[in-house]
Design an enzyme around this catalytic site. Structure first.
Site, PDB file in Angstrom:
ATOM      1  N   GLY A  12       5.597   7.169  -2.219  1.00  0.00           N
ATOM      2  CA  GLY A  12       4.709   6.164  -1.669  1.00  0.00           C
ATOM      3  C   GLY A  12       3.594   6.702  -0.802  1.00  0.00           C
ATOM      4  N   GLY A  71      10.217   4.312   6.225  1.00  0.00           N
ATOM      5  CA  GLY A  71      10.568   2.945   6.581  1.00  0.00           C
ATOM      6  C   GLY A  71      11.243   2.229   5.433  1.00  0.00           C
ATOM      7  N   TYR A 155      12.426  -7.150   9.392  1.00  0.00           N
ATOM      8  CA  TYR A 155      11.350  -6.214   9.035  1.00  0.00           C
ATOM      9  C   TYR A 155      10.125  -6.421   9.931  1.00  0.00           C
ATOM     10  CZ  TYR A 155       7.703  -3.873   6.365  1.00  0.00           C
ATOM     11  OH  TYR A 155       6.651  -3.069   6.002  1.00  0.00           O
TER      12      TYR A 155
END
Length: 279
Positions: A12, A71, A155
């Site tokens: 990512g 994350g 989140y």
């Protein structure tokens, strides 16, 4: 050329950031769960301590910057792990690396936040406060009071907590006073494995229909360009800022919410802060 630590560097936006820094000639120390220069589980205290120690060993106790991209997303049932990685996996690593960042004398840090901090409604601030106080269990409980919203609330609360932590600390003698520039990059929906997981979940249709005025999803390589800019001398005067890169989603929902003047009820605090400042 500098030495940079990048967490979440195996995929990512973390991987794209590490690749871009390497292409520019920098030395990059990658930190990730399964592969990298430093393999460590940021969901555990022991893993975080190992990540701090091994990174410092490889860097020779001097870092020109860091990118905190590791994350977890809002996956139901993973709230506790999410809080460990997204909150403690940022704060503990930065606190452990702070002396090495200060040793460089002119260092820069980019923490990955999220536009969910301002586009997720009704996030319990009690969860944010608990996360900042280090009580992750309490934070997860508070965020999970409405069970269907537990994952997105946890989140968003985790990202609000680290954003507040960055802004509070960025302007202090230990950070700005030591020549360390702390800033937050807050992307919207970006085409990463995390987004793929969300699109494949029962929430996929909701993700696809979320307002993005410019259309489509962001690209990791473009986000990496923002990271490179925020680590460059061009960002020397950027301290405690939150840079939102989300295709216009945040502005769609919150166009008139910011900037706003200091309200009358906070003028006294403003004056105290003004008088307490010392160059």
């Amino acid at each position: 050329m500098g030495v940079y630590a990048v967490t979440g560097a195996a995929s990512g936006m973390g991987a794209a950031s590490a690749d871009r820094l390497r292409a520019a000639g920098h030395t990059v120390i990658t930190v990730d769960l399964k592969e990298g220069d430093v393999v460590a589980d940021l969901a555990t205290p022991a893993g975080r301590a190992a990540a701090v120690r091994r990174t410092l060993e490889r860097a020779g106790n001097r870092l020109d910057g860091a990118v905190l991209a590791a994350g977890l997303g809002p996956v139901p049932g993973k709230e506790q792990t999410l809080a460990q990685v997204n909150v403690r996996g940022v704060i503990e690593l930065l606190e452990g690396w702070r002396p090495a960042l200060a040793a460089a004398g002119n260092s820069r840090v980019v923490v990955f936040g999220s536009n969910s901090t301002t586009t997720t409604p009704a996030v319990p601030m009690s969860a944010v406060r608990a996360f900042l106080a280090g009580d992750l269990d309490k934070g997860v409980r508070r965020a999970g009071r409405i069970r269907p919203a537990a994952a997105p609330f946890t989140y968003a609360a985790s990202k609000i907590a680290v954003t507040h932590w960055v802004r509070r600390n960025a302007v202090t003698p230990d950070w700005a006073g030591a020549g360390i520039r702390l800033n937050v990059l807050a992307p919207g929906a970006v085409a990463t494995p995390l987004l793929d997981t969300q699109l494949a979940s029962p929430e996929g249709d909701r993700v696809r229909s979320f307002p993005v005025p410019i259309g489509g999803f962001g690209e990791p390589d473009r986000i990496a360009e923002w990271v490179e800019f925020m680590l460059s001398p061009a960002a020397d005067f950027l301290v405690g800022s939150v840079v939102v890169v989300d295709g216009g989603s945040e502005a769609w929902f919150r166009a008139v919410d910011w900037p706003r003047p200091v309200p009358v009820r906070k003028v006294l605090r403003y004056v105290r802060r003004m008088r307490s400042f010392r160059r």
